[in-house]
Design a protein around this motif. Structure first.
Motif, PDB file in Angstrom:
ATOM      1  N   TYR A   1      43.075  39.104  42.930  1.00  0.00           N
ATOM      2  CA  TYR A   1      41.860  38.317  43.113  1.00  0.00           C
ATOM      3  C   TYR A   1      42.075  37.210  44.143  1.00  0.00           C
ATOM      4  O   TYR A   1      41.223  36.950  44.977  1.00  0.00           O
ATOM      5  N   LYS A   2      43.244  36.562  44.086  1.00  0.00           N
ATOM      6  CA  LYS A   2      43.510  35.472  45.018  1.00  0.00           C
ATOM      7  C   LYS A   2      43.490  35.958  46.460  1.00  0.00           C
ATOM      8  O   LYS A   2      42.883  35.324  47.331  1.00  0.00           O
TER       9      LYS A   2
ATOM     10  N   GLU B   1      39.785  36.958  47.377  1.00  0.00           N
ATOM     11  CA  GLU B   1      38.914  35.797  47.505  1.00  0.00           C
ATOM     12  C   GLU B   1      39.266  34.966  48.731  1.00  0.00           C
ATOM     13  O   GLU B   1      38.384  34.425  49.398  1.00  0.00           O
TER      14      GLU B   1
ATOM     15  N   LEU C   1      36.633  34.262  51.665  1.00  0.00           N
ATOM     16  CA  LEU C   1      36.364  32.878  52.040  1.00  0.00           C
ATOM     17  C   LEU C   1      36.651  32.638  53.520  1.00  0.00           C
ATOM     18  O   LEU C   1      35.870  31.973  54.208  1.00  0.00           O
TER      19      LEU C   1
ATOM     20  N   VAL D   1      32.522  34.189  46.741  1.00  0.00           N
ATOM     21  CA  VAL D   1      33.491  33.253  46.159  1.00  0.00           C
ATOM     22  C   VAL D   1      32.790  31.959  45.748  1.00  0.00           C
ATOM     23  O   VAL D   1      33.039  31.426  44.663  1.00  0.00           O
TER      24      VAL D   1
ATOM     25  N   LYS E   1      30.764  32.506  42.691  1.00  0.00           N
ATOM     26  CA  LYS E   1      31.589  32.584  41.486  1.00  0.00           C
ATOM     27  C   LYS E   1      32.028  31.203  41.016  1.00  0.00           C
ATOM     28  O   LYS E   1      31.892  30.868  39.839  1.00  0.00           O
ATOM     29  N   TYR E   2      32.558  30.392  41.914  1.00  0.00           N
ATOM     30  CA  TYR E   2      33.166  29.135  41.496  1.00  0.00           C
ATOM     31  C   TYR E   2      32.212  27.947  41.472  1.00  0.00           C
ATOM     32  O   TYR E   2      32.462  26.975  40.764  1.00  0.00           O
TER      33      TYR E   2
ATOM     34  N   TYR F   1      32.726  41.744  42.329  1.00  0.00           N
ATOM     35  CA  TYR F   1      33.253  42.249  43.595  1.00  0.00           C
ATOM     36  C   TYR F   1      33.228  43.777  43.675  1.00  0.00           C
ATOM     37  O   TYR F   1      33.820  44.355  44.574  1.00  0.00           O
TER      38      TYR F   1
END
Length: 122
Positions: free
Chosen positions: A23-24, A27, A31, A73, A76-77, A91
């Motif tokens: 995921y990191k 994302e 981004l 992203v 989501k956040y 995703y």
């Protein structure tokens, strides 16, 4: 694809087209793409405003927040979105490795959608 059946047919999906990622990593990639799009459009608008009028900067002052709000992203956040529009994973991720059968099903679904799009309407 191009409208009205113009252009080459899309290439079929292959197993090699899929990649395992975290995921990191994903994302971060999404981004970076979003930031690059905002910076490029802002830069182009700045240059145009220096040459012509300040109107491109005024337009970008509206477009940049809209573009940023569409980034997955940030959805989501910041907005707390956890599902996509169809109710699936945000995703469209798959937790299983692709198989020949699953790739064939994807290609068949894409071919059916392409045929439906290019069918003449009366």
């Amino acid at each position: 694809t191009l409208p009205f059946g113009l252009g080459p047919a899309p290439e079929p999906i292959k197993i090699e087209d899929f990649e395992a990622t975290t995921y990191k990593e994903y994302e971060t990639k999404v981004l970076k793409e979003g930031v690059q799009a905002v910076v490029m459009s802002g830069g182009i608008s700045f240059v145009m405003s220096m040459k012509f009028s300040p109107m491109p900067l005024l337009i970008q002052s509206v477009m940049i927040p809209i573009t940023m709000s569409e980034n997955l992203v940030l959805k989501k956040y910041i907005f707390g979105v956890t599902k996509n529009a169809e109710g699936g994973n945000l995703y469209n991720e798959s937790f299983e490795a692709p198989t020949a059968k699953s790739v064939a099903a994807l290609n068949a679904a894409n071919a059916a959608a392409l045929a439906a799009d290019s069918a003449p309407t009366t």
